[in-house]
Write an enzyme that holds these catalytic residues in place. Structure first.
Site, PDB file in Angstrom:
ATOM      1  N   SER A  40      79.041  16.537  33.984  1.00 60.71           N
ATOM      2  CA  SER A  40      80.105  16.334  33.004  1.00 60.71           C
ATOM      3  C   SER A  40      80.221  14.904  32.520  1.00 60.71           C
ATOM      4  O   SER A  40      80.813  14.645  31.469  1.00 60.71           O
ATOM      5  CB  SER A  40      81.454  16.776  33.585  1.00 60.71           C
ATOM      6  OG  SER A  40      81.759  16.045  34.761  1.00 60.71           O
ATOM      7  N   ASP A 330      91.240  12.474  32.767  1.00 58.37           N
ATOM      8  CA  ASP A 330      91.793  13.519  33.625  1.00 58.37           C
ATOM      9  C   ASP A 330      91.531  13.103  35.067  1.00 58.37           C
ATOM     10  O   ASP A 330      91.091  11.985  35.320  1.00 58.37           O
ATOM     11  CB  ASP A 330      91.229  14.919  33.282  1.00 58.37           C
ATOM     12  CG  ASP A 330      89.730  15.048  33.518  1.00 58.37           C
ATOM     13  OD1 ASP A 330      89.152  14.210  34.240  1.00 58.37           O
ATOM     14  OD2 ASP A 330      89.121  15.991  32.970  1.00 58.37           O
ATOM     15  N   HIS A 333      87.544  12.342  35.278  1.00 55.77           N
ATOM     16  CA  HIS A 333      86.708  11.727  34.242  1.00 55.77           C
ATOM     17  C   HIS A 333      87.374  10.530  33.566  1.00 55.77           C
ATOM     18  O   HIS A 333      88.569  10.576  33.272  1.00 55.77           O
ATOM     19  CB  HIS A 333      86.363  12.782  33.181  1.00 55.77           C
ATOM     20  CG  HIS A 333      85.713  14.000  33.740  1.00 55.77           C
ATOM     21  ND1 HIS A 333      86.432  15.158  34.016  1.00 55.77           N
ATOM     22  CD2 HIS A 333      84.430  14.242  34.099  1.00 55.77           C
ATOM     23  CE1 HIS A 333      85.598  16.070  34.520  1.00 55.77           C
ATOM     24  NE2 HIS A 333      84.382  15.526  34.579  1.00 55.77           N
TER      25      HIS A 333
END
Length: 356
Positions: A40, A330, A333
């Protein structure tokens, strides 16, 4: 007075000359494309097109991206590979391979095969049914065939050899798999698991080499014990960074650094660089005010303590108004601003060698 003016003009001339030389250096660098593998941290939206809950193609994700578009990047805006692509003078963002909006003409100058929630270990990708690393390699082989059809075989091979191949993964292997699921922890000690993952990284790099890649960046782990999610659950440690996870990251990074040295010696023509985000991230987290941040322990999205993905969507009414004041977007991240700082650090200290 005249002497001071002459001195200022001389300094200004030197500054302009440096900028011109840097521009010429980039122009002659022959880095035609950025090719990305990983999780990610560098997924540009591939998970939008597979059946998984590990997605971020909805608001408030992407609210600071071009057009306020939620692309599937786990960020409020751009991710590190986007900034790196721009720094090399290629394009402002790297598209996802599975996104039907793009085709080989777009991918010829940059493409991401990355998948959020994946890792080196196939068991990691199985947790949330995402794209394993071996599948990313298969996509890359298909990409090479399409590139040959588009550019011609000779130019395609030249493009591959001059392009920078970026790898960024490993965090999920520990936090999502080893320390969360029962399987691997019963098979390996933490050190044995690191050796297992490093062997997968080595095999993957050797396969990239066999396919013509010559410029590769092997990304290290960040201080994963300092992610908001880990700090939130570290109640006994008064919500500080989890030192055990950070120590694991440091140990694994040492293994990857040693692997880089080994493969550069063994593979003729290889330029393998180790890109380590650990220390710059730790500095940002420990001294956020140096970079204009107001919060490093709590993220922007929702309560900022444990939300990511769909939990961010449900809690978007509580999200911060200005993500640039936060180190993390978040609970897992970084924000676009943090990504830009880390990307610049890696570019200046590691990837600049590919301009030589």
């Amino acid at each position: 007075m005249e002497w001071k003016m002459l001195k200022l003009l001389t300094l200004w001339s030197l500054h302009i000359l440096c900028l011109i030389l840097l521009h010429m250096k980039k122009a002659n660098a022959e880095v035609p494309a950025i090719i990305v593998f990983g999780d990610s941290s560098v997924d540009a939206g591939n998970n939008n097109y597979i059946p998984t809950v590990a997605r971020s193609n909805f608001q408030p994700y992407g609210r600071d991206f071009y057009g306020g578009q939620a692309t599937g990047r786990f960020c409020n805006g751009r991710i590190p590979t986007d900034f790196i692509s721009e720094d090399f003078g290629i394009k402002k963002y790297v598209p996802a391979y599975l996104d039907p909006k793009y085709n080989i003409s777009d991918f010829a100058t940059g493409v991401s095969f990355a998948s959020a929630a994946t890792g080196y270990d196939n068991a990691t990708s199985d947790v949330l049914s995402v794209i394993p690393l071996w599948r990313q390699l298969e996509y890359y082989k298909d990409y090479q065939k399409n590139l040959s059809a588009y550019l011609g075989e000779t130019k395609a091979k030249d493009t591959i050899s001059k392009s920078i191949h970026l790898m960024s993964l490993g965090t999920n292997d520990f936090l999502e798999n080893y320390y969360t699921m029962p399987g691997r922890a019963s098979q390996y000690t933490p050190q044995q698991y690191q050796i297992f993952l490093a062997s997968i990284a080595e095999n993957f790099i050797r396969k990239l080499y066999d396919l013509g890649a010559r410029k590769i960046s092997l990304g290290g782990l960040p201080p994963m014990g300092c992610l908001p999610l880990e700090r939130t659950t570290n109640i006994m440690g008064q919500n500080g960074c989890v030192s055990n996870y950070n120590n694991i990251a440091l140990e694994f990074n040492d293994r990857l650094k040693n692997l880089t040295t080994k493969l550069n010696q063994e593979l003729p023509g290889m330029r393998l660089a180790f890109s380590n985000p650990y220390y710059i991230m730790l500095l940002i987290i420990k001294k956020p005010d140096l970079y204009g941040f107001e919060s490093a322990s709590v993220a922007c999205c929702a309560t900022g303590m444990f939300e990511m993905g769909y939990a961010c969507s449900r809690g978007r009414m509580f999200s911060c108004t200005d993500a640039s004041k936060y180190v993390f977007w978040d609970s897992f991240h970084p924000t676009e601003k943090t990504n830009s700082i880390v990307a610049k650090y890696v570019m200046d200290n590691v990837l600049a060698q590919f301009l030589e």
